[in-house]
Design a protein around this motif. Structure first.
Motif, PDB file in Angstrom:
ATOM      1  N   VAL A 100     -20.714   3.808  10.672  1.00 31.61           N
ATOM      2  CA  VAL A 100     -21.318   4.875   9.872  1.00 31.61           C
ATOM      3  C   VAL A 100     -20.348   5.372   8.803  1.00 31.61           C
ATOM      4  CG1 VAL A 100     -22.891   5.648  11.677  1.00 31.61           C
ATOM      5  CG2 VAL A 100     -20.596   6.620  11.554  1.00 31.61           C
ATOM      6  N   PRO A 101     -20.869   5.810   7.663  1.00 34.33           N
ATOM      7  CA  PRO A 101     -20.021   6.378   6.618  1.00 34.33           C
ATOM      8  C   PRO A 101     -19.225   7.565   7.158  1.00 34.33           C
ATOM      9  CG  PRO A 101     -22.218   5.940   5.775  1.00 34.33           C
ATOM     10  CD  PRO A 101     -22.287   5.723   7.257  1.00 34.33           C
ATOM     11  N   GLY A 102     -17.955   7.604   6.808  1.00 32.67           N
ATOM     12  CA  GLY A 102     -17.111   8.705   7.246  1.00 32.67           C
ATOM     13  C   GLY A 102     -16.479   8.508   8.609  1.00 32.67           C
ATOM     14  N   ALA A 103     -16.785   7.395   9.268  1.00 33.02           N
ATOM     15  CA  ALA A 103     -16.199   7.150  10.587  1.00 33.02           C
ATOM     16  C   ALA A 103     -14.693   6.955  10.467  1.00 33.02           C
ATOM     17  CB  ALA A 103     -16.831   5.914  11.215  1.00 33.02           C
ATOM     18  N   SER A 104     -13.974   7.385  11.488  1.00 31.70           N
ATOM     19  CA  SER A 104     -12.520   7.246  11.494  1.00 31.70           C
ATOM     20  C   SER A 104     -12.041   6.273  12.553  1.00 31.70           C
ATOM     21  CB  SER A 104     -11.860   8.615  11.725  1.00 31.70           C
ATOM     22  OG  SER A 104     -12.290   9.168  12.967  1.00 31.70           O
ATOM     23  N   THR A 105     -12.961   5.747  13.332  1.00 33.62           N
ATOM     24  CA  THR A 105     -12.592   4.832  14.414  1.00 33.62           C
ATOM     25  C   THR A 105     -13.397   3.541  14.313  1.00 33.62           C
ATOM     26  OG1 THR A 105     -14.238   5.805  15.916  1.00 33.62           O
ATOM     27  CG2 THR A 105     -12.006   6.718  15.984  1.00 33.62           C
ATOM     28  N   VAL A 106     -12.917   2.526  15.004  1.00 33.42           N
ATOM     29  CA  VAL A 106     -13.609   1.243  15.061  1.00 33.42           C
ATOM     30  C   VAL A 106     -14.805   1.350  15.999  1.00 33.42           C
ATOM     31  CG1 VAL A 106     -13.368  -1.165  15.799  1.00 33.42           C
ATOM     32  CG2 VAL A 106     -11.527  -0.053  14.522  1.00 33.42           C
ATOM     33  N   ALA A 107     -15.921   0.758  15.615  1.00 34.35           N
ATOM     34  CA  ALA A 107     -17.090   0.637  16.491  1.00 34.35           C
ATOM     35  C   ALA A 107     -17.108  -0.764  17.084  1.00 34.35           C
ATOM     36  CB  ALA A 107     -18.374   0.890  15.712  1.00 34.35           C
ATOM     37  N   GLU A 108     -17.554  -0.857  18.327  1.00 33.12           N
ATOM     38  CA  GLU A 108     -17.669  -2.155  18.985  1.00 33.12           C
ATOM     39  C   GLU A 108     -19.129  -2.384  19.370  1.00 33.12           C
ATOM     40  OE1 GLU A 108     -15.975  -4.621  22.883  1.00 33.12           O
ATOM     41  OE2 GLU A 108     -14.984  -2.778  22.232  1.00 33.12           O
ATOM     42  N   VAL A 109     -19.672  -3.524  18.953  1.00 36.96           N
ATOM     43  CA  VAL A 109     -21.069  -3.828  19.262  1.00 36.96           C
ATOM     44  C   VAL A 109     -21.164  -5.210  19.892  1.00 36.96           C
ATOM     45  CG1 VAL A 109     -21.951  -2.375  17.400  1.00 36.96           C
ATOM     46  CG2 VAL A 109     -21.532  -4.798  16.966  1.00 36.96           C
ATOM     47  N   ALA A 110     -22.170  -5.365  20.744  1.00 38.93           N
ATOM     48  CA  ALA A 110     -22.460  -6.648  21.384  1.00 38.93           C
ATOM     49  C   ALA A 110     -23.789  -7.167  20.869  1.00 38.93           C
ATOM     50  CB  ALA A 110     -22.504  -6.492  22.905  1.00 38.93           C
ATOM     51  N   LEU A 111     -23.831  -8.452  20.553  1.00 41.27           N
ATOM     52  CA  LEU A 111     -25.049  -9.114  20.105  1.00 41.27           C
ATOM     53  C   LEU A 111     -25.443 -10.113  21.191  1.00 41.27           C
ATOM     54  CD1 LEU A 111     -24.014  -9.821  16.392  1.00 41.27           C
ATOM     55  CD2 LEU A 111     -25.151  -7.786  17.314  1.00 41.27           C
ATOM     56  N   CYS A 112     -26.473  -9.776  21.938  1.00 36.73           N
ATOM     57  CA  CYS A 112     -26.916 -10.566  23.085  1.00 36.73           C
ATOM     58  C   CYS A 112     -28.209 -11.275  22.704  1.00 36.73           C
ATOM     59  CB  CYS A 112     -27.167  -9.671  24.288  1.00 36.73           C
ATOM     60  SG  CYS A 112     -25.873  -8.434  24.591  1.00 36.73           S
ATOM     61  N   THR A 113     -28.253 -12.609  22.828  1.00 42.16           N
ATOM     62  CA  THR A 113     -29.415 -13.348  22.339  1.00 42.16           C
ATOM     63  C   THR A 113     -29.925 -14.350  23.361  1.00 42.16           C
ATOM     64  OG1 THR A 113     -28.167 -15.155  21.290  1.00 42.16           O
ATOM     65  CG2 THR A 113     -28.527 -13.164  19.976  1.00 42.16           C
ATOM     66  N   ALA A 114     -31.177 -14.731  23.173  1.00 42.57           N
ATOM     67  CA  ALA A 114     -31.838 -15.763  23.977  1.00 42.57           C
ATOM     68  C   ALA A 114     -33.021 -16.285  23.172  1.00 42.57           C
ATOM     69  CB  ALA A 114     -32.307 -15.199  25.314  1.00 42.57           C
ATOM     70  N   PRO A 115     -33.591 -17.424  23.541  1.00 43.70           N
ATOM     71  CA  PRO A 115     -34.784 -17.901  22.833  1.00 43.70           C
ATOM     72  C   PRO A 115     -35.875 -16.839  22.856  1.00 43.70           C
ATOM     73  CG  PRO A 115     -33.926 -19.607  24.262  1.00 43.70           C
ATOM     74  CD  PRO A 115     -33.154 -18.368  24.586  1.00 43.70           C
ATOM     75  N   GLY A 116     -36.509 -16.637  21.710  1.00 42.68           N
ATOM     76  CA  GLY A 116     -37.550 -15.628  21.616  1.00 42.68           C
ATOM     77  C   GLY A 116     -38.933 -16.233  21.679  1.00 42.68           C
ATOM     78  N   LYS A 117     -39.911 -15.421  21.442  1.00 42.12           N
ATOM     79  CA  LYS A 117     -41.289 -15.893  21.414  1.00 42.12           C
ATOM     80  C   LYS A 117     -41.832 -15.704  20.007  1.00 42.12           C
ATOM     81  CE  LYS A 117     -42.744 -11.450  23.399  1.00 42.12           C
ATOM     82  NZ  LYS A 117     -43.394 -10.796  24.558  1.00 42.12           N
ATOM     83  N   GLY A 118     -42.686 -16.626  19.588  1.00 42.42           N
ATOM     84  CA  GLY A 118     -43.248 -16.565  18.248  1.00 42.42           C
ATOM     85  C   GLY A 118     -44.213 -15.413  18.087  1.00 42.42           C
ATOM     86  N   GLY A 119     -44.701 -15.244  16.874  1.00 40.65           N
ATOM     87  CA  GLY A 119     -45.638 -14.155  16.617  1.00 40.65           C
ATOM     88  C   GLY A 119     -44.912 -12.934  16.098  1.00 40.65           C
ATOM     89  N   SER A 120     -45.618 -11.866  16.016  1.00 44.49           N
ATOM     90  CA  SER A 120     -45.071 -10.644  15.430  1.00 44.49           C
ATOM     91  C   SER A 120     -44.514  -9.754  16.533  1.00 44.49           C
ATOM     92  CB  SER A 120     -46.156  -9.897  14.640  1.00 44.49           C
ATOM     93  OG  SER A 120     -47.278  -9.653  15.464  1.00 44.49           O
ATOM     94  N   GLY A 121     -43.212  -9.868  16.803  1.00 40.47           N
ATOM     95  CA  GLY A 121     -42.576  -8.983  17.763  1.00 40.47           C
ATOM     96  C   GLY A 121     -42.303  -7.629  17.146  1.00 40.47           C
ATOM     97  N   THR A 122     -41.903  -6.694  17.983  1.00 33.90           N
ATOM     98  CA  THR A 122     -41.684  -5.324  17.521  1.00 33.90           C
ATOM     99  C   THR A 122     -40.226  -4.948  17.680  1.00 33.90           C
ATOM    100  OG1 THR A 122     -43.915  -4.689  18.176  1.00 33.90           O
ATOM    101  CG2 THR A 122     -42.335  -2.918  17.839  1.00 33.90           C
ATOM    102  N   VAL A 123     -39.628  -4.449  16.614  1.00 25.98           N
ATOM    103  CA  VAL A 123     -38.285  -3.893  16.686  1.00 25.98           C
ATOM    104  C   VAL A 123     -38.368  -2.533  17.366  1.00 25.98           C
ATOM    105  CG1 VAL A 123     -36.289  -3.106  15.363  1.00 25.98           C
ATOM    106  CG2 VAL A 123     -37.630  -5.074  14.560  1.00 25.98           C
ATOM    107  N   SER A 124     -37.454  -2.272  18.289  1.00 26.87           N
ATOM    108  CA  SER A 124     -37.501  -0.972  18.957  1.00 26.87           C
ATOM    109  C   SER A 124     -36.117  -0.534  19.385  1.00 26.87           C
ATOM    110  CB  SER A 124     -38.431  -1.010  20.181  1.00 26.87           C
ATOM    111  OG  SER A 124     -38.020  -2.013  21.096  1.00 26.87           O
TER     112      SER A 124
END
Length: 284
Positions: A100-124
């Protein structure tokens, strides 16, 4: 010599660790961990895979196909008794995550993935206040669990994500269990990643991965930010005295259902009716 199941982190730079299905030699689970400096961001395309983005520490903004989700995450440490922020993203999306803008520290994020399903999925955005938190085990087998994307969450096709804190001196994923056979309802096949963190960070823990016939039998000394890949077999973990252990589990398989089988020779710990218990009792 390092175990072939152990993946060491990069000591510096944006990408801490990256385990693709190709690198792991399996079909389903993918995992990346990123450290984002103030004002730094990363962009990924989900392609044919679904994604669960977990904010391990810090606060980030996430944009998916131009729609932004702001100020996600509040933890300074994964060892805080607070559920993480997380976002589920289906196939065919472009995702940007930035400190985020103005942050003073490092952020750590994990990106966890697997095969998905076709069609229109929903971001949530996954509601952190609704994540199930529980205590498993007893005595020196006690650990603390947060279900981020459990198998009864209907939004995902194959992906399961959970985090666990094991206090110093305790064991976890114990008694040893496995989930490498697709034989429901007794067991299901799920590949698994363990992403380890230690507190204090100079600590270490131990994880063993082994099969009944010992065709696979590896013991790893894991340090902060290490990944252990579990393609099959039992996979217990032990945290030595003085060092709390956190791990993020990412699982996926042909079907999205978690049913495990305990190692029969250690079943007596949880089932006094087992033959292993009788043998142990007679030999005591």
């Amino acid at each position: 010599m390092l175990s072939p199941l152990l993946v060491k982190p990069a000591p510096a730079g944006r990408e801490i660790v990256n385990v693709s299905p190709e690198r792991a030699g399996w079909t389903h689970v993918g995992f990346r961990a990123l450290r984002l400096k103030p004002m730094e961001s990363a962009t990924v395309d989900t392609g044919t895979r679904e994604l669960c983005l977990v904010v391990l520490t810090g606060t980030v903004d996430v944009t998916v196909d131009g729609i932004s989700y702001m100020n996600l995450g509040s933890r300074k440490s994964v060892f805080e008794e607070v559920s993480p922020a997380a976002v589920y993203v289906p196939v065919g999306k472009t995702v940007t995550v930035g400190n985020v803008p103005g942050a003073s520290t490092v952020a750590e994020v994990a990106l966890c993935t697997a095969p998905g399903k076709g069609g229109s999925g929903t971001v949530s955005v996954i509601d952190s206040t609704a994540m199930r938190r529980s205590v498993r085990g007893k005595g020196s087998n006690t650990r603390y669990v947060c279900d981020i994307l459990p198998h009864d969450d209907p939004r995902a096709a194959h992906l399961l994500v959970v985090e666990v804190i094991t206090p110093a001196g305790n064991s976890s994923s114990y008694p040893p269990h496995k989930h490498d056979q697709e034989t429901p309802p007794s067991e299901t096949l799920l590949e698994e990643i363990y992403y380890h963190r230690l507190n204090p960070p100079q600590g270490f823990a131990f994880q063993r991965v082994y099969t009944d016939d010992r065709s696979l039998d590896e013991t790893c000394a894991v340090e902060d930010h290490d990944v252990v890949m579990v393609p099959r077999g039992y996979h217990p973990v032990v945290a030595p005295h003085g060092y709390d252990l956190y791990y993020l589990n990412v699982m996926a398989g042909p079907n999205r259902f978690w049913v495990f089988k305990n190692d029969p020779v250690h079943e007596w710990m949880v089932d006094p009716q087992s033959s292993a218990f009788a043998c142990s009792y007679r030999s005591a």
